[in-house]
Design an enzyme around this catalytic site. Sequence first.
Site, short mmCIF file in Angstrom:
data_model
loop_
_atom_site.label_atom_id
_atom_site.label_comp_id
_atom_site.label_asym_id
_atom_site.label_seq_id
_atom_site.Cartn_x
_atom_site.Cartn_y
_atom_site.Cartn_z
N CYS A 4 -2.20 24.51 12.58
CA CYS A 4 -1.28 25.42 13.29
C CYS A 4 -1.73 25.67 14.72
O CYS A 4 -0.91 25.73 15.64
CB CYS A 4 -1.15 26.72 12.53
SG CYS A 4 -2.70 27.60 12.27
N HIS A 13 -3.07 32.70 11.47
CA HIS A 13 -2.10 31.60 11.61
C HIS A 13 -1.58 31.59 13.04
O HIS A 13 -1.19 32.64 13.58
CB HIS A 13 -0.95 31.80 10.62
CG HIS A 13 0.04 30.68 10.63
ND1 HIS A 13 -0.29 29.38 10.35
CD2 HIS A 13 1.39 30.68 10.90
CE1 HIS A 13 0.79 28.62 10.41
NE2 HIS A 13 1.82 29.38 10.76
N ASN A 69 7.36 28.27 14.27
CA ASN A 69 6.31 27.97 13.30
C ASN A 69 6.16 26.46 13.18
O ASN A 69 6.91 25.69 13.79
CB ASN A 69 6.67 28.60 11.94
CG ASN A 69 5.45 28.83 11.07
OD1 ASN A 69 4.34 28.40 11.38
ND2 ASN A 69 5.65 29.50 9.95
#
Length: 334
Positions: free
Chosen positions: A138, A276, A300
């Site tokens: 990520c 994240h 995302n």
Amino acid sequence: MTPAVFLVILCFGVASGAPARDPNLDAEWQDWKTKYAKSYSPVEEELKRAVWEENLKMIQLHNKENGLGKNGFTMEMNAFADTTGEEFRKSLSDILIPAAVTNPSAQKQVSIGLPNFKDWRKEGYVTPVRNQGKCGSCWAFAAVGAIEGQMFSKTGNLTPLSVQNLLDCSKSEGNNGCRWGTAHQAFNYVLKNKGLEAEATYPYEGKDGPCRYHSENASANITGFVNLPPNELYLWVAVASIGPVSAAIDASHDSFRFYSGGVYHEPNCSSYVVNHAVLVVGYGFEGNETDGNNYWLIKNSWGEEWGINGFMKIAKDRNNHCGIASQASFPDIF
């Protein structure tokens, strides 16, 4: 520039299961497995099915309450539906960071010159949503997204850049491939390396590999980067005026992994723990401005089937909700 405290982020992909079964759900179970290309051994099938059913019940209850006005967002079954909350959280790190300090009067004063809405997607700064898979990459997706936006600002060309290049080659800056990393360490690598390849020449593999960077294939470079102080005001100004900004959040809750729409607000979300990385690509509000239903628009890296086609609206101006401003940074390109 005031330095912020930047910490390693452990990202996450998909995990495994537990037990139960309702024969009335057989067809739905099969459809879900087909949609997400899931296959299990006979023993694993029983465990996964039980977890899947528990998650389905939880989501149905949440959405029922949402229909009664209790929640401001909806949830849905997705690729994580065969994973327990515990399994999901095991992929995350619990790292304490200083709380963001918000000065409401200063925020009101500075916000006078800022637009009420911003969506960098509409201005061509944002590449399509990708899927990190089971690799904890990520941080690299968030870094690449910010560089892509600034390269577009400079050149007028939007080129998907290489996440794999960062996974394989930025370990010297403190990143650790599919295990953990931070966007600002990725920026530091690109700065020192004097280049980053495009996705086309260094494609994503979703696993660690040896560094295979070739300078003749470099498609982007940066001249520096800025680590924002942990305060939503600074993030607001940056997103309004600079472009997409890399950030990190607390994504450890079931409500986050099954989010499907609305403005996300999780009462148990931490402003002190981030685990994240995402890309902040805009902000706005739902309803009337005076309703206070403000949101950050984040990109995302879990594919387009998660959230709102891969994006999320997360509460803005709510005391650094989920730590959205705690680890924000963006690259400079002159």
